[in-house]
Design an enzyme around this catalytic site. Structure first.
Site, PDB file in Angstrom:
ATOM      1  N   LYS A   1     -19.243 157.733  -3.803  1.00 36.78           N
ATOM      2  CA  LYS A   1     -20.336 157.780  -4.784  1.00 36.78           C
ATOM      3  C   LYS A   1     -19.862 158.422  -6.081  1.00 36.78           C
ATOM      4  O   LYS A   1     -20.131 157.922  -7.183  1.00 36.78           O
ATOM      5  CB  LYS A   1     -21.542 158.544  -4.197  1.00 36.78           C
ATOM      6  CG  LYS A   1     -22.268 157.743  -3.106  1.00 36.78           C
ATOM      7  CD  LYS A   1     -23.341 158.532  -2.361  1.00 36.78           C
ATOM      8  CE  LYS A   1     -23.915 157.677  -1.225  1.00 36.78           C
ATOM      9  NZ  LYS A   1     -24.947 158.312  -0.417  1.00 36.78           N
TER      10      LYS A   1
ATOM     11  N   GLN B   1     -26.775 164.427   0.521  1.00 39.98           N
ATOM     12  CA  GLN B   1     -26.354 163.492   1.564  1.00 39.98           C
ATOM     13  C   GLN B   1     -26.967 163.881   2.911  1.00 39.98           C
ATOM     14  O   GLN B   1     -26.936 165.046   3.306  1.00 39.98           O
ATOM     15  CB  GLN B   1     -24.814 163.481   1.636  1.00 39.98           C
ATOM     16  CG  GLN B   1     -24.235 162.434   2.560  1.00 39.98           C
ATOM     17  CD  GLN B   1     -24.455 160.993   2.095  1.00 39.98           C
ATOM     18  OE1 GLN B   1     -24.628 160.727   0.906  1.00 39.98           O
ATOM     19  NE2 GLN B   1     -24.455 160.062   3.032  1.00 39.98           N
TER      20      GLN B   1
ATOM     21  N   ASP C   1     -32.333 158.742  -4.904  1.00 39.07           N
ATOM     22  CA  ASP C   1     -32.377 158.144  -3.566  1.00 39.07           C
ATOM     23  C   ASP C   1     -33.745 157.518  -3.282  1.00 39.07           C
ATOM     24  O   ASP C   1     -33.877 156.704  -2.372  1.00 39.07           O
ATOM     25  CB  ASP C   1     -32.160 159.240  -2.503  1.00 39.07           C
ATOM     26  CG  ASP C   1     -30.750 159.270  -1.947  1.00 39.07           C
ATOM     27  OD1 ASP C   1     -30.111 158.206  -1.883  1.00 39.07           O
ATOM     28  OD2 ASP C   1     -30.303 160.379  -1.572  1.00 39.07           O
TER      29      ASP C   1
HETATM   30  N1  GUN Z   1     -27.159 159.040   4.502  1.00 42.57           N
HETATM   31  C1  GUN Z   1     -27.041 157.724   4.835  1.00 42.57           C
HETATM   32  N2  GUN Z   1     -27.476 156.940   3.832  1.00 42.57           N
HETATM   33  C2  GUN Z   1     -27.871 157.776   2.840  1.00 42.57           C
HETATM   34  C3  GUN Z   1     -28.405 157.546   1.544  1.00 42.57           C
HETATM   35  O1  GUN Z   1     -28.626 156.412   1.081  1.00 42.57           O
HETATM   36  N3  GUN Z   1     -28.683 158.676   0.819  1.00 42.57           N
HETATM   37  C4  GUN Z   1     -28.472 159.924   1.302  1.00 42.57           C
HETATM   38  N4  GUN Z   1     -28.792 160.945   0.518  1.00 42.57           N
HETATM   39  N5  GUN Z   1     -27.978 160.151   2.511  1.00 42.57           N
HETATM   40  C5  GUN Z   1     -27.675 159.085   3.269  1.00 42.57           C
END
Ligand code: GUN
Length: 285
Positions: A53, A97, A120
């Site tokens: 990311k 995350q 998100d």
């Molecule tokens: N864990 C798995 N997918 C995601 C996501 O799209 N965002 C976040 N913050 N954590 C995740």
């Protein structure tokens, strides 16, 4: 005839070029999009995701920060860090995350992120806005799946869509986006009886269960669009999806590969949400 591939790498490349160009315009106006990514603990898969990311941000010219904390970080410390980022004008998007270690309640953390920085789309205000049909930020994975469908101009209106998996991150928001595009949507979960009865009826089949290769070719309608959100590591080290690609590809009309399907699209839509957060911030300040 084997299915056509829904190539998330190629589509991401095109969209990221557009995002970089729009980002450069924002940067020239003094609004360089900025994303803060927080990871708590040592989950190996999560470590890879957050690195990807942050690297994607750098590639499109965004500002990004990666904050890593140890497994035993306290909830209050994390909340204090989020409060600081909420007030930081160089940061337009904040992503914590998931999963988090068990001493930290994910909902408390997600609700602490300012909704206008919640790239998100997990804050209850953003989840509610999506539910009522006026989303501010669409959760990145479902948003990426919609972009894949859009890329082949799939006629979603009136189509039968089946979403396997009912998580807050993927299944539920996915169903909402499909519903809002006019699909007739069924959400299946781990207790669903006769799953194949539902999946075989789907023109659009989205699978997000975390169970390697659980959807096999005989569970798919001929010609269906199959979007596989899963990414699982097999004992031999190879990656596979929640769909058994080798049998599904002879039945589906379109199918996403794993890797190279939904994964890159999730990150691309995170960049899009961060860009939009930066652009919106100009209108509110
Ligand atoms: N864990 C798995 N997918 C995601 C996501 O799209 N965002 C976040 N913050 N954590 C995740």
């Amino acid at each position: 005839m084997p299915a056509q591939l829904l190539d998330g790498i190629a589509l991401s490349k095109k969209l990221r070029a557009e995002i970089a160009a729009r980002g450069a315009i924002a940067t020239a106006k003094g609004l360089r999009p900025g994303l803060a990514v927080i990871i708590v603990g040592e989950n190996q898969a999560s470590q890879v995701y957050v690195r990807n990311k942050v690297k994607a941000c750098e590639d499109v010219g965004f500002h990004s920060v990666l904050e890593r904390y140890s497994e035993n970080l306290g909830e209050e410390e994390l909340l204090a860090r989020i409060a600081t980022l909420n007030a930081d004008p160089a940061i337009h998007g904040i992503l914590v995350q998931l999963p988090l270690p068990q001493q930290i309640l994910p909902n408390r953390v997600l609700e602490a992120i300012a909704p206008e920085k919640d790239v998100d789309g997990f804050h209850v205000a953003n989840a509610g806005a999506l539910m009522t049909g006026a989303p501010e930020f669409k959760p990145c994975t479902p948003y990426g799946c919609m972009k894949l469908l859009e890329s082949i101009e799939y006629p979603i209106r009136g189509a039968r869509a089946v979403v396997v998996g009912a998580s807050n991150i993927v299944g539920k928001p996915m169903a909402m986006l499909l519903l809002q595009s006019g699909a007739t949507v069924t959400i299946c979960n781990s207790k669903t009886r006769d799953l194949a009865h539902h999946t075989k009826d789907a023109d659009i089949l989205i699978v997000a269960t975390g169970k390697p290769k659980m959807i096999t070719g005989d569970m798919i309608k001929t010609g269906a669009v199959v979007i596989d959100v899963g990414i699982n590591r097999l004992p031999d080290g190879k990656l596979c999806g929640d769909v058994d690609f080798d049998t599904a590809k002879y039945v589906a009309g379109w199918i996403t590969p794993v890797p190279g399907g939904v994964g890159p699209m999730t990150i691309t839509m995170l960049l899009m949400n961060t860009l939009e957060a930066a652009e919106k911030s100009a209108k509110t300040t």
